[in-house]
Scaffold this motif. Structure first.
Motif, PDB file in Angstrom:
ATOM      1  N   ILE A  38       0.833  -1.207   0.000  1.00  0.00           N
ATOM      2  CA  ILE A  38       0.000   0.000   0.000  1.00  0.00           C
ATOM      3  C   ILE A  38       0.867   1.256   0.000  1.00  0.00           C
ATOM      4  O   ILE A  38       0.496   2.280  -0.586  1.00  0.00           O
ATOM      5  CB  ILE A  38      -0.991  -0.007   1.187  1.00  0.00           C
ATOM      6  N   PHE A  39       2.048   1.201   0.628  1.00  0.00           N
ATOM      7  CA  PHE A  39       2.958   2.353   0.570  1.00  0.00           C
ATOM      8  C   PHE A  39       3.494   2.561  -0.848  1.00  0.00           C
ATOM      9  O   PHE A  39       3.759   3.689  -1.260  1.00  0.00           O
ATOM     10  CB  PHE A  39       4.124   2.160   1.544  1.00  0.00           C
ATOM     11  N   ALA A  40       3.645   1.449  -1.595  1.00  0.00           N
ATOM     12  CA  ALA A  40       4.155   1.541  -2.959  1.00  0.00           C
ATOM     13  C   ALA A  40       3.146   2.166  -3.913  1.00  0.00           C
ATOM     14  O   ALA A  40       3.525   2.735  -4.946  1.00  0.00           O
ATOM     15  CB  ALA A  40       4.555   0.153  -3.460  1.00  0.00           C
TER      16      ALA A  40
ATOM     17  N   ALA B 247      -0.620   8.706   3.395  1.00  0.00           N
ATOM     18  CA  ALA B 247       0.569   8.100   4.023  1.00  0.00           C
ATOM     19  C   ALA B 247       0.433   8.088   5.538  1.00  0.00           C
ATOM     20  O   ALA B 247       0.775   7.100   6.202  1.00  0.00           O
ATOM     21  CB  ALA B 247       1.829   8.863   3.606  1.00  0.00           C
ATOM     22  N   GLY B 248      -0.088   9.182   6.096  1.00  0.00           N
ATOM     23  CA  GLY B 248      -0.286   9.252   7.538  1.00  0.00           C
ATOM     24  C   GLY B 248      -1.317   8.252   8.012  1.00  0.00           C
ATOM     25  O   GLY B 248      -1.167   7.637   9.076  1.00  0.00           O
ATOM     26  N   ASN B 249      -2.371   8.079   7.221  1.00  0.00           N
ATOM     27  CA  ASN B 249      -3.414   7.110   7.544  1.00  0.00           C
ATOM     28  C   ASN B 249      -2.826   5.706   7.670  1.00  0.00           C
ATOM     29  O   ASN B 249      -3.039   5.004   8.667  1.00  0.00           O
ATOM     30  CB  ASN B 249      -4.487   7.156   6.448  1.00  0.00           C
ATOM     31  N   VAL B 250      -2.069   5.288   6.655  1.00  0.00           N
ATOM     32  CA  VAL B 250      -1.483   3.943   6.654  1.00  0.00           C
ATOM     33  C   VAL B 250      -0.444   3.802   7.757  1.00  0.00           C
ATOM     34  O   VAL B 250      -0.370   2.757   8.431  1.00  0.00           O
ATOM     35  CB  VAL B 250      -0.850   3.636   5.276  1.00  0.00           C
ATOM     36  N   PHE B 251       0.345   4.848   7.985  1.00  0.00           N
ATOM     37  CA  PHE B 251       1.385   4.796   9.018  1.00  0.00           C
ATOM     38  C   PHE B 251       0.773   4.614  10.400  1.00  0.00           C
ATOM     39  O   PHE B 251       1.188   3.744  11.169  1.00  0.00           O
ATOM     40  CB  PHE B 251       2.235   6.071   8.974  1.00  0.00           C
ATOM     41  N   PHE B 252      -0.219   5.431  10.726  1.00  0.00           N
ATOM     42  CA  PHE B 252      -0.822   5.341  12.057  1.00  0.00           C
ATOM     43  C   PHE B 252      -1.623   4.046  12.219  1.00  0.00           C
ATOM     44  O   PHE B 252      -1.716   3.506  13.327  1.00  0.00           O
ATOM     45  CB  PHE B 252      -1.697   6.562  12.338  1.00  0.00           C
ATOM     46  N   ALA B 253      -2.185   3.540  11.119  1.00  0.00           N
ATOM     47  CA  ALA B 253      -2.843   2.227  11.190  1.00  0.00           C
ATOM     48  C   ALA B 253      -1.825   1.151  11.558  1.00  0.00           C
ATOM     49  O   ALA B 253      -2.105   0.258  12.373  1.00  0.00           O
ATOM     50  CB  ALA B 253      -3.507   1.900   9.849  1.00  0.00           C
ATOM     51  N   GLY B 254      -0.609   1.239  10.965  1.00  0.00           N
ATOM     52  CA  GLY B 254       0.452   0.289  11.298  1.00  0.00           C
ATOM     53  C   GLY B 254       0.885   0.397  12.752  1.00  0.00           C
ATOM     54  O   GLY B 254       1.097  -0.620  13.430  1.00  0.00           O
ATOM     55  N   ILE B 255       0.997   1.620  13.263  1.00  0.00           N
ATOM     56  CA  ILE B 255       1.366   1.829  14.671  1.00  0.00           C
ATOM     57  C   ILE B 255       0.298   1.230  15.592  1.00  0.00           C
ATOM     58  O   ILE B 255       0.614   0.576  16.605  1.00  0.00           O
ATOM     59  CB  ILE B 255       1.538   3.338  14.966  1.00  0.00           C
ATOM     60  N   ILE B 256      -0.968   1.435  15.247  1.00  0.00           N
ATOM     61  CA  ILE B 256      -2.065   0.893  16.058  1.00  0.00           C
ATOM     62  C   ILE B 256      -2.031  -0.633  16.050  1.00  0.00           C
ATOM     63  O   ILE B 256      -2.185  -1.278  17.095  1.00  0.00           O
ATOM     64  CB  ILE B 256      -3.424   1.422  15.555  1.00  0.00           C
ATOM     65  N   ILE B 257      -1.830  -1.223  14.865  1.00  0.00           N
ATOM     66  CA  ILE B 257      -1.752  -2.679  14.769  1.00  0.00           C
ATOM     67  C   ILE B 257      -0.606  -3.211  15.627  1.00  0.00           C
ATOM     68  O   ILE B 257      -0.758  -4.209  16.353  1.00  0.00           O
ATOM     69  CB  ILE B 257      -1.568  -3.117  13.296  1.00  0.00           C
ATOM     70  N   TYR B 258       0.517  -2.546  15.565  1.00  0.00           N
ATOM     71  CA  TYR B 258       1.674  -2.971  16.367  1.00  0.00           C
ATOM     72  C   TYR B 258       1.349  -2.892  17.865  1.00  0.00           C
ATOM     73  O   TYR B 258       1.626  -3.824  18.623  1.00  0.00           O
ATOM     74  CB  TYR B 258       2.887  -2.098  16.045  1.00  0.00           C
TER      75      TYR B 258
ATOM     76  N   MET C 187      -6.235  -5.442   1.741  1.00  0.00           N
ATOM     77  CA  MET C 187      -5.904  -4.023   1.658  1.00  0.00           C
ATOM     78  C   MET C 187      -6.735  -3.168   2.616  1.00  0.00           C
ATOM     79  O   MET C 187      -6.196  -2.261   3.260  1.00  0.00           O
ATOM     80  CB  MET C 187      -6.080  -3.531   0.216  1.00  0.00           C
ATOM     81  N   PRO C 188      -8.061  -3.409   2.774  1.00  0.00           N
ATOM     82  CA  PRO C 188      -8.829  -2.590   3.729  1.00  0.00           C
ATOM     83  C   PRO C 188      -8.384  -2.751   5.178  1.00  0.00           C
ATOM     84  O   PRO C 188      -8.725  -1.917   6.020  1.00  0.00           O
ATOM     85  CB  PRO C 188     -10.266  -3.106   3.545  1.00  0.00           C
ATOM     86  N   PHE C 189      -7.647  -3.812   5.489  1.00  0.00           N
ATOM     87  CA  PHE C 189      -7.137  -4.000   6.847  1.00  0.00           C
ATOM     88  C   PHE C 189      -5.971  -3.055   7.147  1.00  0.00           C
ATOM     89  O   PHE C 189      -5.620  -2.867   8.312  1.00  0.00           O
ATOM     90  CB  PHE C 189      -6.642  -5.434   7.043  1.00  0.00           C
ATOM     91  N   LEU C 190      -5.357  -2.487   6.100  1.00  0.00           N
ATOM     92  CA  LEU C 190      -4.108  -1.744   6.264  1.00  0.00           C
ATOM     93  C   LEU C 190      -4.314  -0.258   6.527  1.00  0.00           C
ATOM     94  O   LEU C 190      -3.343   0.474   6.678  1.00  0.00           O
ATOM     95  CB  LEU C 190      -3.238  -1.918   5.012  1.00  0.00           C
ATOM     96  N   VAL C 191      -5.570   0.174   6.567  1.00  0.00           N
ATOM     97  CA  VAL C 191      -5.852   1.601   6.770  1.00  0.00           C
ATOM     98  C   VAL C 191      -6.698   1.774   8.030  1.00  0.00           C
ATOM     99  O   VAL C 191      -7.235   0.812   8.579  1.00  0.00           O
ATOM    100  CB  VAL C 191      -6.584   2.193   5.542  1.00  0.00           C
ATOM    101  N   LEU C 192      -6.799   3.021   8.476  1.00  0.00           N
ATOM    102  CA  LEU C 192      -7.610   3.313   9.659  1.00  0.00           C
ATOM    103  C   LEU C 192      -9.076   3.016   9.376  1.00  0.00           C
ATOM    104  O   LEU C 192      -9.606   3.387   8.325  1.00  0.00           O
ATOM    105  CB  LEU C 192      -7.443   4.788  10.051  1.00  0.00           C
ATOM    106  N   SER C 193      -9.726   2.356  10.314  1.00  0.00           N
ATOM    107  CA  SER C 193     -11.129   1.991  10.161  1.00  0.00           C
ATOM    108  C   SER C 193     -11.762   1.857  11.544  1.00  0.00           C
ATOM    109  O   SER C 193     -11.051   1.709  12.551  1.00  0.00           O
ATOM    110  CB  SER C 193     -11.253   0.669   9.389  1.00  0.00           C
ATOM    111  N   PRO C 194     -13.098   1.891  11.627  1.00  0.00           N
ATOM    112  CA  PRO C 194     -13.761   1.725  12.931  1.00  0.00           C
ATOM    113  C   PRO C 194     -13.440   0.385  13.589  1.00  0.00           C
ATOM    114  O   PRO C 194     -13.275   0.302  14.808  1.00  0.00           O
ATOM    115  CB  PRO C 194     -15.245   1.831  12.587  1.00  0.00           C
ATOM    116  N   THR C 195     -13.351  -0.672  12.778  1.00  0.00           N
ATOM    117  CA  THR C 195     -13.075  -1.993  13.360  1.00  0.00           C
ATOM    118  C   THR C 195     -11.668  -2.071  13.931  1.00  0.00           C
ATOM    119  O   THR C 195     -11.428  -2.787  14.903  1.00  0.00           O
ATOM    120  CB  THR C 195     -13.256  -3.099  12.304  1.00  0.00           C
ATOM    121  N   LEU C 196     -10.741  -1.321  13.337  1.00  0.00           N
ATOM    122  CA  LEU C 196      -9.385  -1.279  13.875  1.00  0.00           C
ATOM    123  C   LEU C 196      -9.401  -0.701  15.287  1.00  0.00           C
ATOM    124  O   LEU C 196      -8.744  -1.222  16.195  1.00  0.00           O
ATOM    125  CB  LEU C 196      -8.488  -0.444  12.963  1.00  0.00           C
ATOM    126  N   ILE C 197     -10.178   0.352  15.494  1.00  0.00           N
ATOM    127  CA  ILE C 197     -10.299   0.949  16.826  1.00  0.00           C
ATOM    128  C   ILE C 197     -11.032  -0.012  17.763  1.00  0.00           C
ATOM    129  O   ILE C 197     -10.652  -0.182  18.928  1.00  0.00           O
ATOM    130  CB  ILE C 197     -11.049   2.298  16.748  1.00  0.00           C
TER     131      ILE C 197
END
Length: 326
Positions: free
Chosen positions: A27-29, A59-70, A105-115
């Motif tokens: 997704i970053f690519a 880019a910020g969306n995907v980055f912060f989603a990765g931080i949250i997942i971690y 791919m939808p798992f890699l971005v910020l979403s309500p289910t991620l929260i």
């Protein structure tokens, strides 16, 4: 990789962080031009206004989603290790969580289910404490409030109410106070929501919140099978995990057996709850990741042939990357 994460080595935290963003290379690519982040349900936005929809760049969306997942993976790992669901403590639950949260791919971005997965992990911790508690009334009350908070973020989370009673059936003899306390906790939150709607002369809008519960479960599914081929290695691992669990089932502690039964029900409820959302999106199944990750971690913690389980995991990682790029 698997052998490395079987141990509780602090170095694994660094490897896990690098792995989390490695799984997001695709997704970053090729970042989308715009990514929406709908954090709350429309009925919640009526009294909580958080302007985050366009707050993050793609880019910020995907980055912060990765931080949250971690962060969730580390928290999830601690919960599983604290309750001793695996043979020995390690970082396998965290590894499986990050892998499962990178499937689509939808798992890699910020979403309500991620929260909501923060709340789901919190619920899992409380559910796993029930068998050790002399009285579960307050625990169930807290879980009811957690489910209410999750419902304010993402409506299908309401179906997790079913887990209150399924878990009580598994862990405890019947006590009507425990069965009612979870529902009371849930209604406590929505009582204040209802009062706010009443003060603003919008009680009819409050009634509409509950209408999706009357949706008919779909009898016909439109599925593009090519989009889900990445699940083939996951299903193979799931079958192997179930066979492994079955083999060790009666040799395990009773609390461990009940824990895996509870997690199985949570996995099923997470899948079936999609029917309450008219504009269903694939990121809904992110709710299945925590219970599913425990099962995968159980298999890899008990697998004996290193060449086989390491190869199987690498096949899964390459499959995920391939289908994210194509």
């Amino acid at each position: 990789m698997i052998n490395q994460f079987r141990n509780l080595n602090p170095v694994n935290l660094l490897i896990l962080f690098a792995y989390t963003f490695f799984m997001r290379i695709a997704i970053f690519a090729d970042l989308p031009e715009h990514l929406n982040f709908e954090f709350l349900e429309p009925y919640t936005k009526f009294f909580v206004k958080i302007p985050v929809q366009d707050f993050f760049s793609p880019a910020g969306n995907v980055f912060f989603a990765g931080i949250i997942i971690y962060g969730q993976a580390v928290l999830f790992n601690r919960v599983i290790n604290n309750h001793g669901l695996l043979n020995k403590p390690g970082f396998l639950p965290a590894l499986m969580y990050v892998t499962g949260a990178s499937l689509f791919m939808p798992f890699l971005v910020l979403s309500p289910t991620l929260i909501c997965n923060f709340l789901l992990i919190w619920m899992m911790d409380k559910f796993l404490k029930i068998g050790k508690s002399p009285n579960a009334i307050m625990i169930m009350f807290d879980i009811g409030m957690i489910i209410a908070l999750g419902t304010l973020i993402y409506f299908p989370f309401i179906v997790m109410l079913v887990m209150i009673w399924l878990t009580l059936l598994l862990y405890r003899s019947f006590n009507w106070r425990e069965w009612v306390s979870g529902l009371v906790g849930f209604l406590t939150i929505f009582f204040f929501v209802g009062v706010f709607y009443y003060w603003n002369d919008s009680l009819s809008m409050f009634y509409k919140i509950w209408l999706p519960l009357g949706n008919k479960f779909p009898s016909v599914f439109k599925i593009k099978y090519n989009d889900y081929l990445v699940l083939v290695p996951v299903l193979v691992m799931m079958v192997l995990a179930i066979l492994q669990l079955r083999e060790n089932f009666f040799r395990s502690f009773i609390s461990t057996r009940k824990a895996f039964q509870m997690l199985f029900f949570m996995f099923i409820v997470s899948i079936l709850s999609f029917y309450t959302k008219p504009d269903f999106r694939l990121y809904h199944f992110l709710l299945c990741v925590p219970p599913g990750a425990v099962l995968l971690a159980y298999y890899f913690s008990n697998a004996k042939r290193r060449w086989f389980y390491e190869s199987l995991f690498l096949i899964l990682v390459f499959a995920i990357q391939y289908f994210l790029f194509v």
